[in-house]
Motif scaffolding. Structure first.
Motif, PDB file in Angstrom:
ATOM      1  N   PRO A   1      13.653  25.495 -18.759  1.00 37.67           N
ATOM      2  CA  PRO A   1      14.155  24.401 -19.574  1.00 37.67           C
ATOM      3  C   PRO A   1      15.238  24.864 -20.546  1.00 37.67           C
ATOM      4  O   PRO A   1      15.189  25.968 -21.083  1.00 37.67           O
ATOM      5  N   LEU A   2      16.231  24.014 -20.732  1.00 36.76           N
ATOM      6  CA  LEU A   2      17.313  24.295 -21.661  1.00 36.76           C
ATOM      7  C   LEU A   2      17.073  23.582 -22.979  1.00 36.76           C
ATOM      8  O   LEU A   2      16.321  22.616 -23.053  1.00 36.76           O
ATOM      9  N   ASN A   3      17.733  24.068 -24.018  1.00 35.98           N
ATOM     10  CA  ASN A   3      17.748  23.386 -25.295  1.00 35.98           C
ATOM     11  C   ASN A   3      19.191  23.032 -25.632  1.00 35.98           C
ATOM     12  O   ASN A   3      20.091  23.246 -24.845  1.00 35.98           O
ATOM     13  N   GLY A   4      19.400  22.503 -26.802  1.00 32.09           N
ATOM     14  CA  GLY A   4      20.754  22.156 -27.210  1.00 32.09           C
ATOM     15  C   GLY A   4      21.123  20.740 -26.835  1.00 32.09           C
ATOM     16  O   GLY A   4      20.356  19.999 -26.225  1.00 32.09           O
ATOM     17  N   MET A   5      22.339  20.371 -27.214  1.00 30.91           N
ATOM     18  CA  MET A   5      22.795  18.999 -27.006  1.00 30.91           C
ATOM     19  C   MET A   5      23.136  18.743 -25.543  1.00 30.91           C
ATOM     20  O   MET A   5      23.812  19.534 -24.896  1.00 30.91           O
ATOM     21  N   GLY A   6      22.653  17.614 -25.019  1.00 35.96           N
ATOM     22  CA  GLY A   6      22.955  17.230 -23.646  1.00 35.96           C
ATOM     23  C   GLY A   6      24.020  16.163 -23.570  1.00 35.96           C
ATOM     24  O   GLY A   6      24.926  16.222 -22.739  1.00 35.96           O
ATOM     25  N   ILE A   7      23.918  15.159 -24.448  1.00 35.89           N
ATOM     26  CA  ILE A   7      24.881  14.059 -24.493  1.00 35.89           C
ATOM     27  C   ILE A   7      25.324  13.868 -25.935  1.00 35.89           C
ATOM     28  O   ILE A   7      24.491  13.654 -26.827  1.00 35.89           O
ATOM     29  N   ARG A   8      26.617  13.918 -26.161  1.00 32.67           N
ATOM     30  CA  ARG A   8      27.159  13.624 -27.488  1.00 32.67           C
ATOM     31  C   ARG A   8      27.466  12.124 -27.555  1.00 32.67           C
ATOM     32  O   ARG A   8      28.345  11.631 -26.858  1.00 32.67           O
ATOM     33  N   MET A   9      26.707  11.405 -28.366  1.00 40.02           N
ATOM     34  CA  MET A   9      26.877   9.958 -28.448  1.00 40.02           C
ATOM     35  C   MET A   9      28.176   9.615 -29.165  1.00 40.02           C
ATOM     36  O   MET A   9      28.426  10.056 -30.285  1.00 40.02           O
ATOM     37  N   THR A  10      29.012   8.813 -28.499  1.00 39.11           N
ATOM     38  CA  THR A  10      30.295   8.395 -29.080  1.00 39.11           C
ATOM     39  C   THR A  10      30.328   6.907 -29.393  1.00 39.11           C
ATOM     40  O   THR A  10      31.082   6.478 -30.276  1.00 39.11           O
ATOM     41  N   GLU A  11      29.533   6.114 -28.661  1.00 40.28           N
ATOM     42  CA  GLU A  11      29.487   4.664 -28.878  1.00 40.28           C
ATOM     43  C   GLU A  11      28.032   4.193 -28.865  1.00 40.28           C
ATOM     44  O   GLU A  11      27.589   3.544 -27.921  1.00 40.28           O
ATOM     45  N   PRO A  12      27.258   4.500 -29.887  1.00 44.58           N
ATOM     46  CA  PRO A  12      25.873   4.037 -29.914  1.00 44.58           C
ATOM     47  C   PRO A  12      25.798   2.533 -30.142  1.00 44.58           C
ATOM     48  O   PRO A  12      26.670   1.950 -30.793  1.00 44.58           O
ATOM     49  N   VAL A  13      24.769   1.916 -29.586  1.00 45.31           N
ATOM     50  CA  VAL A  13      24.572   0.478 -29.781  1.00 45.31           C
ATOM     51  C   VAL A  13      24.385   0.164 -31.260  1.00 45.31           C
ATOM     52  O   VAL A  13      24.892  -0.827 -31.773  1.00 45.31           O
ATOM     53  N   TYR A  14      23.645   1.031 -31.948  1.00 42.70           N
ATOM     54  CA  TYR A  14      23.482   0.901 -33.395  1.00 42.70           C
ATOM     55  C   TYR A  14      24.230   2.045 -34.063  1.00 42.70           C
ATOM     56  O   TYR A  14      23.944   3.212 -33.806  1.00 42.70           O
ATOM     57  N   LEU A  15      25.190   1.701 -34.905  1.00 39.03           N
ATOM     58  CA  LEU A  15      25.989   2.705 -35.587  1.00 39.03           C
ATOM     59  C   LEU A  15      25.233   3.171 -36.819  1.00 39.03           C
ATOM     60  O   LEU A  15      25.119   2.459 -37.819  1.00 39.03           O
ATOM     61  N   SER A  16      24.659   4.366 -36.709  1.00 38.21           N
ATOM     62  CA  SER A  16      23.871   4.948 -37.787  1.00 38.21           C
ATOM     63  C   SER A  16      24.282   6.404 -37.915  1.00 38.21           C
ATOM     64  O   SER A  16      24.436   7.085 -36.902  1.00 38.21           O
ATOM     65  N   PRO A  17      24.508   6.913 -39.120  1.00 43.67           N
ATOM     66  CA  PRO A  17      25.038   8.272 -39.263  1.00 43.67           C
ATOM     67  C   PRO A  17      24.077   9.339 -38.773  1.00 43.67           C
ATOM     68  O   PRO A  17      22.855   9.199 -38.861  1.00 43.67           O
ATOM     69  N   SER A  18      24.645  10.411 -38.236  1.00 45.94           N
ATOM     70  CA  SER A  18      23.857  11.575 -37.860  1.00 45.94           C
ATOM     71  C   SER A  18      23.690  12.474 -39.081  1.00 45.94           C
ATOM     72  O   SER A  18      24.639  12.686 -39.838  1.00 45.94           O
ATOM     73  N   PHE A  19      22.472  13.015 -39.271  1.00 49.52           N
ATOM     74  CA  PHE A  19      22.216  13.884 -40.419  1.00 49.52           C
ATOM     75  C   PHE A  19      21.980  15.324 -40.000  1.00 49.52           C
ATOM     76  O   PHE A  19      21.382  16.094 -40.743  1.00 49.52           O
ATOM     77  N   ASP A  20      22.468  15.684 -38.825  1.00 56.62           N
ATOM     78  CA  ASP A  20      22.354  17.049 -38.343  1.00 56.62           C
ATOM     79  C   ASP A  20      23.220  17.966 -39.205  1.00 56.62           C
ATOM     80  O   ASP A  20      24.449  17.895 -39.172  1.00 56.62           O
ATOM     81  N   ASN A  21      22.585  18.809 -40.028  1.00 57.83           N
ATOM     82  CA  ASN A  21      23.282  19.736 -40.934  1.00 57.83           C
ATOM     83  C   ASN A  21      24.153  19.033 -41.965  1.00 57.83           C
ATOM     84  O   ASN A  21      25.159  19.584 -42.424  1.00 57.83           O
ATOM     85  N   VAL A  22      23.788  17.823 -42.347  1.00 54.33           N
ATOM     86  CA  VAL A  22      24.506  17.099 -43.398  1.00 54.33           C
ATOM     87  C   VAL A  22      23.769  17.279 -44.724  1.00 54.33           C
ATOM     88  O   VAL A  22      22.645  16.799 -44.886  1.00 54.33           O
ATOM     89  N   LEU A  23      24.371  18.012 -45.648  1.00 48.93           N
ATOM     90  CA  LEU A  23      23.811  18.242 -46.986  1.00 48.93           C
ATOM     91  C   LEU A  23      22.320  18.613 -46.912  1.00 48.93           C
ATOM     92  O   LEU A  23      21.488  18.001 -47.589  1.00 48.93           O
TER      93      LEU A  23
END
Length: 259
Positions: A190-212
């Motif tokens: 099994p692999l880890n890490g990002m598989g799909i980088r979302m560019t147009e999500p149905v719900y626009l909500s900010p990502s908090f990955d490593n944000v402050l």
């Protein structure tokens, strides 16, 4: 019509909610139609993500005003200039709220599909990208760099590694594949890490990955309210009997000024 299909529950949950929303006392007070309307309203709300993303500020280390400014700047970068406000909660002084935009129903769906599990789907609706462990199925010839549409297998019936899936699925938005199908379902492990980088999500909500990360904690509002109701004081001894991953525990520590 709701953007998502009507939510369904396990039998024991359905029985519990029926007792709450369809009991004789409530029906006598409101009438059958109003009681049923309240129940259906609950189902509608539970089938969508919250109207706001809630973050708790570590007030022991930094002021809410300062974090509010930094977070506003970060969100503008993520949303490419779309001005989404960062709001202070009117009663909870350590909470910031970011409105969730959606559902966006004008997104064009791509031929290449990626199916994710329900838990992964919930995270995507809240602003996350798709990580490899959450991917159940992809289209046959998906390559790294492909534009893909991401769906959630809400009933858990998709078989891992399937090349197509015709079951009940909910559209979560579009993204760009970081890996090929062969890499995702590699037999070497099994692999880890990002598989799909979302560019147009149905719900626009900010990502908090490593944000402050030292200033903010992404936490649902009810979990925050619990600590405020407890009203812990410096020096108190508290046993947290639901301590994972530690959101309420760290909140209690902040409210107690780390004492």
């Amino acid at each position: 019509m709701s953007f998502f299909p009507k939510i369904s529950f396990h039998c024991e949950v359905e029985e519990y909610l029926t007792k709450v929303f369809r009991n004789n006392e409530l029906i006598s007070a409101l009438g059958i139609q109003e009681a049923e309307s309240k129940y259906q309203s609950l189902l509608s709300h539970l089938s969508h993500p919250p109207g706001f993303t809630t973050v708790r500020v570590n007030t022991h280390l930094v002021s809410v005003k300062h974090v509010k400014k930094l977070l506003f700047e970060e969100i503008q970068k993520q949303f490419k200039g779309l001005r989404v406000p960062v709001l202070e909660h009117p009663k909870l002084q350590d909470i910031l709220l970011i409105p969730v935009i959606g559902p966006r129903q004008d997104l064009k769906k791509h031929a290449t599909e990626v199916i994710v599990g329900a838990q992964c789907g919930y995270a995507v609706l809240r602003g996350a990208h798709v990580y490899v462990p959450g991917i159940i199925s992809t289209s046959r010839f998906m390559k790294a760099g492909d534009l893909v549409s991401v769906y959630s297998d809400v009933e858990g019936k998709c078989k891992r590694g399937a090349k197509e899936f015709e079951g009940v699925k909910v559209f979560l938005g579009n993204g760009i594949s970081e890996l090929s199908r062969g890499e995702i379902f590699s037999s070497s492990g099994p692999l880890n890490g990002m598989g799909i980088r979302m560019t147009e999500p149905v719900y626009l909500s900010p990502s908090f990955d490593n944000v402050l990360p030292s200033h903010l904690f992404l936490q649902n509002l009810p979990s925050v309210v619990v600590s405020h109701i407890l009203n812990p004081q410096p020096g108190d001894r508290i046993l947290d009997m639901c301590a994972a991953p530690g959101g309420k525990t760290t909140h209690l520590a902040a409210l107690m000024h780390d004492q």
